[in-house]
Motif scaffolding. Structure first.
Motif, short mmCIF file in Angstrom:
data_model
loop_
_atom_site.label_atom_id
_atom_site.label_comp_id
_atom_site.label_asym_id
_atom_site.label_seq_id
_atom_site.Cartn_x
_atom_site.Cartn_y
_atom_site.Cartn_z
N LYS A 180 0.80 -1.22 0.00
CA LYS A 180 0.00 0.00 0.00
C LYS A 180 0.83 1.27 0.00
O LYS A 180 0.31 2.34 -0.28
N CYS A 181 2.13 1.15 0.32
CA CYS A 181 2.90 2.38 0.51
C CYS A 181 4.33 2.22 0.02
O CYS A 181 4.97 1.20 0.26
N ILE A 210 -1.22 3.91 -4.54
CA ILE A 210 -0.11 3.63 -3.63
C ILE A 210 0.19 4.91 -2.87
O ILE A 210 0.35 5.98 -3.46
N LEU A 211 0.25 4.80 -1.54
CA LEU A 211 0.60 5.96 -0.74
C LEU A 211 2.10 6.20 -0.82
O LEU A 211 2.89 5.27 -0.91
N PHE A 224 2.90 13.38 -0.60
CA PHE A 224 3.35 12.38 0.36
C PHE A 224 2.43 12.35 1.58
O PHE A 224 2.06 13.39 2.11
N SER A 225 2.08 11.14 2.00
CA SER A 225 1.15 11.00 3.13
C SER A 225 1.87 11.02 4.46
O SER A 225 1.25 11.14 5.50
N SER A 226 3.19 10.85 4.43
CA SER A 226 3.94 10.90 5.68
C SER A 226 5.36 11.36 5.37
O SER A 226 5.99 10.87 4.43
N LYS A 266 -6.37 10.69 -0.93
CA LYS A 266 -7.33 11.68 -0.43
C LYS A 266 -7.88 11.23 0.93
O LYS A 266 -8.01 12.02 1.86
N MET A 267 -8.16 9.94 1.05
CA MET A 267 -8.74 9.43 2.28
C MET A 267 -7.78 9.59 3.45
O MET A 267 -8.19 9.90 4.56
N TYR A 268 -6.50 9.38 3.21
CA TYR A 268 -5.55 9.53 4.30
C TYR A 268 -5.38 10.99 4.70
O TYR A 268 -5.16 11.30 5.87
N LYS A 269 -5.55 11.88 3.73
CA LYS A 269 -5.51 13.30 4.06
C LYS A 269 -6.67 13.65 4.98
O LYS A 269 -6.53 14.40 5.95
N GLU A 270 -7.85 13.09 4.65
CA GLU A 270 -9.04 13.35 5.47
C GLU A 270 -8.87 12.76 6.87
O GLU A 270 -9.28 13.35 7.86
N ASP A 271 -8.23 11.58 6.94
CA ASP A 271 -7.96 10.96 8.24
C ASP A 271 -7.10 11.88 9.11
O ASP A 271 -7.30 11.98 10.32
#
Lengths: 83, 567
Positions: free
Chosen positions: B236-237, B285-286, B315-317, B399-404
């Motif tokens: 996933k990442c 893919i994150l 980037f998500s992290s 987008k979903m991880y940004k919302e999280d």
């Protein structure tokens, strides 16, 4: 040089026919090697082509049914290549 | 770099396989079937060898030569269960007369030939799906390789290749309507390598082996990759480094203005690599960064350098610090709420790679090449991101991880968890599972480990079958004021011995903690009770990972009976 060639052919034979290298000799043939069948025969020919960079004629493939015949054949081809 | 580019002779492949037999006993086993109109058994040791490189032990089964339908009808082919069945036909054998007759055939005759090929494949797929749950992968049609047409013919008459294009188009249309059936673009793959390299006319005439040794190697590798893609855990990442990865040079030494990211030859290579990474993000893919740098320097680069394809927002992290990379990756996994075994690590420094491999063995590490010229190929050859289905949820993942992230912030700010939930403005939607939602539900069934009560990894086709035979399947969608989660839970009850058995109950861990899973179960019970008063059995199959769900049913009035729960 011939011994090098013989060694290589024996090694290839031991892998495609799944036989212990010690049991491989010049007399090994389709008649006395258990796993020498039509499929492993072709695998053998293809492996020899890759190893020695040869193109073996389809008509000859059916005739090359013993290690002695194969080694003689390869030596003949190599001589032709040099001349 | 993974050594999957060396071309091996049959003897070399058999030798390697023998050496790996002991190790292979620890590998996961995959059983596959291969249906072809050519001699496929020569592929067998090559497939095994390729599988070993992915740490899977692939067992291949072939029907007798040219006996596909006969073997399928007699069902002995289905006795040994196969996870995947491959179908590969070559037109040179299937439509042989076309190669020398095609200029004399009418358009209608050509259309008929195409029709019959498609119908035959349809019948085979049908037979397979009636008798098994195997996934089907079709290798589409490459161009004819026994081609007698010379330039003059091809330039003034309709191309033979147009028949191939039409066939592949028809096949795409057919497969779109099916579940559990996928197409691999064999045609493009062979075009990339060249028919001349891939096929061998001599071997073809000798024993219906169409491939050269090169072709055998590559085809087997494709089959192994497809098998792996359909049976291994999705990654996933992707965690990347910055220096000498996204740009040339060390930022700390060169300063933001002098890193190599411009229109020089080297600079362009780095820009291309960034494009590749961005394309992964588009597929769901994150992305994450683990880099030993000063964050202010990094921010300056991303702000000033106009040649960057990626931005920090992609980037998500971001773990930009002086910690070791294993610590960083652990933090990334925690931040994104994903397992370490969903993470792929890309770093050009072999010492960093060794460190991560040692400390975090579950993380997949790409053995990157020494030269950045090969980075894109490293990612493509790594097979970690091979995927046949890209669901809507995959596309929205970033987008979903940004919302999280926004939700986490809101939780921190609010007084209590209760207040937080109240202000979320949660809304849910429960529906019967249907052909549009089945892929997502099947994906949840396959991927969920924590809130997965039964661990029955049913496939899409099996679930649809259960529903057809009277079962009840419900999916639940979740959204709140920060955004849409999509489908987060799936529950299914089937009739067995005059009871309802809840044989499947999965819930995305992202959506836990709001009692939504309770809503789903309540709705199911309501539905079942509106039909009859039969006993409802909640199945719980305990695993290491689903501990949080072991006692779930007790909260709903179910009574424990053995290892399951009864209402």
């Amino acid at each position: 040089m011939n011994n090098e060639l013989k060694k290589k052919v024996f090694f290839i034979a031991s892998h495609v026919f799944d036989q212990n290298i010690k049991k491989i000799n010049l007399d090994s043939s389709i008649k006395n090697v258990k796993k020498w069948d039509s499929v492993s025969h072709l695998n053998f020919i293809f492996s020899l082509e890759e190893e020695f960079k040869l193109n073996i004629e389809p008509m000859d493939i059916v005739k090359l049914t013993s290690l002695k015949k194969i080694i003689d054949y390869i030596l003949k081809l190599k001589k032709k290549g040099l001349s | 770099m993974l050594n999957n580019n060396k071309i091996l002779s049959p003897a070399e492949v058999l030798k390697e396989n023998k050496l790996l037999i002991k190790k292979s006993k620890l590998f996961n086993k995959i059983n596959i079937g291969i249906l072809t109109n050519y001699s496929a058994n020569f592929l067998e040791p090559y497939i095994k060898n390729s599988g070993f490189k992915f740490s899977v032990n692939i067992n291949s089964d072939f029907p007798d030569f040219d006996q596909i339908e006969k073997n399928l009808f007699e069902k002995k082919f289905f006795k040994k269960k196969k996870q995947i069945i491959f179908i590969s036909f070559l037109l040179d054998y299937l439509l042989e007369d076309l190669t020398y007759k095609h200029f004399s055939l009418s358009r209608r005759q050509k259309k008929n030939k195409i029709f019959f090929v498609i119908e035959r494949i349809k019948r085979i797929i049908d037979l397979i799906q009636k008798n098994s749950n195997s996934k089907i992968v079709i290798l589409n049609f490459p161009n004819f390789f026994l081609d007698f047409n010379k330039f003059s013919d091809q330039s003034i008459m309709p191309f033979l290749s147009s028949v191939v294009s039409e066939l592949n188009l028809e096949m795409n249309n057919m497969v779109k309507k099916l579940t559990n059936c996928y197409i691999y673009d064999f045609s493009s793959y062979i075009t990339k390598h060249g028919s001349k390299n891939f096929f061998d006319e001599t071997k073809s005439r000798l024993a219906f082996i169409p491939f050269s040794i090169f072709g055998l190697n590559k085809t087997a590798n494709i089959i192994a990759r497809c098998s792996n893609a359909l049976s291994s855990k999705i990654k996933k990442c992707l965690v990347v480094d910055l220096d000498d990865t996204l740009w040339g040079g060390v930022l700390g030494e060169l300063g933001p203005d002098n890193i190599v990211l411009n229109d020089t030859y080297d600079g362009l290579k780095y820009i291309s690599f960034q494009k590749k990474i961005l394309s992964l993000k588009a597929r769901g893919i994150l992305l994450a960064i683990s880099s030993k740098n000063n964050i202010s320097d990094v921010k300056e680069v991303f702000k000033k350098n106009k040649n960057l394809i990626l931005s920090l927002k992609d980037f998500s992290s971001l773990q930009i610090n002086w910690n070791d990379k294993a610590t960083n990756i652990n933090k990334i996994a925690k931040d994104l709420n994903i397992g370490l075994d969903s993470i792929v690590f890309f770093d050009n420094n072999p010492l960093e790679r060794e460190w991560v491999k040692k400390k975090l063995p579950e993380v997949s590490v790409i053995e990157s090449s020494k030269s950045h010229h090969d980075y894109i190929e490293d990612i493509e050859n790594s097979h970690f991101f091979d995927q046949f289905i890209i669901s809507d949820e995959d596309k929205k993942r970033h987008k979903m991880y940004k919302e999280d992230f926004k939700r986490k912030k809101a939780l921190k700010k609010s007084g209590s968890y209760k207040d937080f939930l109240k202000n979320l403005k949660i809304s849910t939607e429960i529906k019967n599972v249907n052909k549009f939602t089945i892929q997502r539900c099947a994906q949840l069934v396959e991927r969920t480990n924590q809130f997965n009560l039964t661990n029955n990894r049913y496939e899409a086709s099996e679930i649809l079958n259960f529903i057809k035979n009277g079962g009840v399947g419900l999916s639940i969608k979740l959204s709140d004021k920060f955004g849409d989660y999509g489908i987060v839970g799936f529950i299914m009850a089937i009739q067995k011995n005059q009871c309802w058995v809840i044989d499947e109950f999965v819930f995305s861990c992202r959506a836990l903690g709001r009692n939504i899973e309770h809503i789903l179960l309540k709705k199911l019970i309501q539905k079942l009770r509106s039909r009859d008063k039969q006993e409802i059995i909640g199945v719980v199959n305990r695993t290491e990972k689903n501990k949080l769900a072991h006692k779930f049913y007790l909260d709903f009035g179910f009574k424990k009976k053995g290892s399951h729960f009864v209402l």
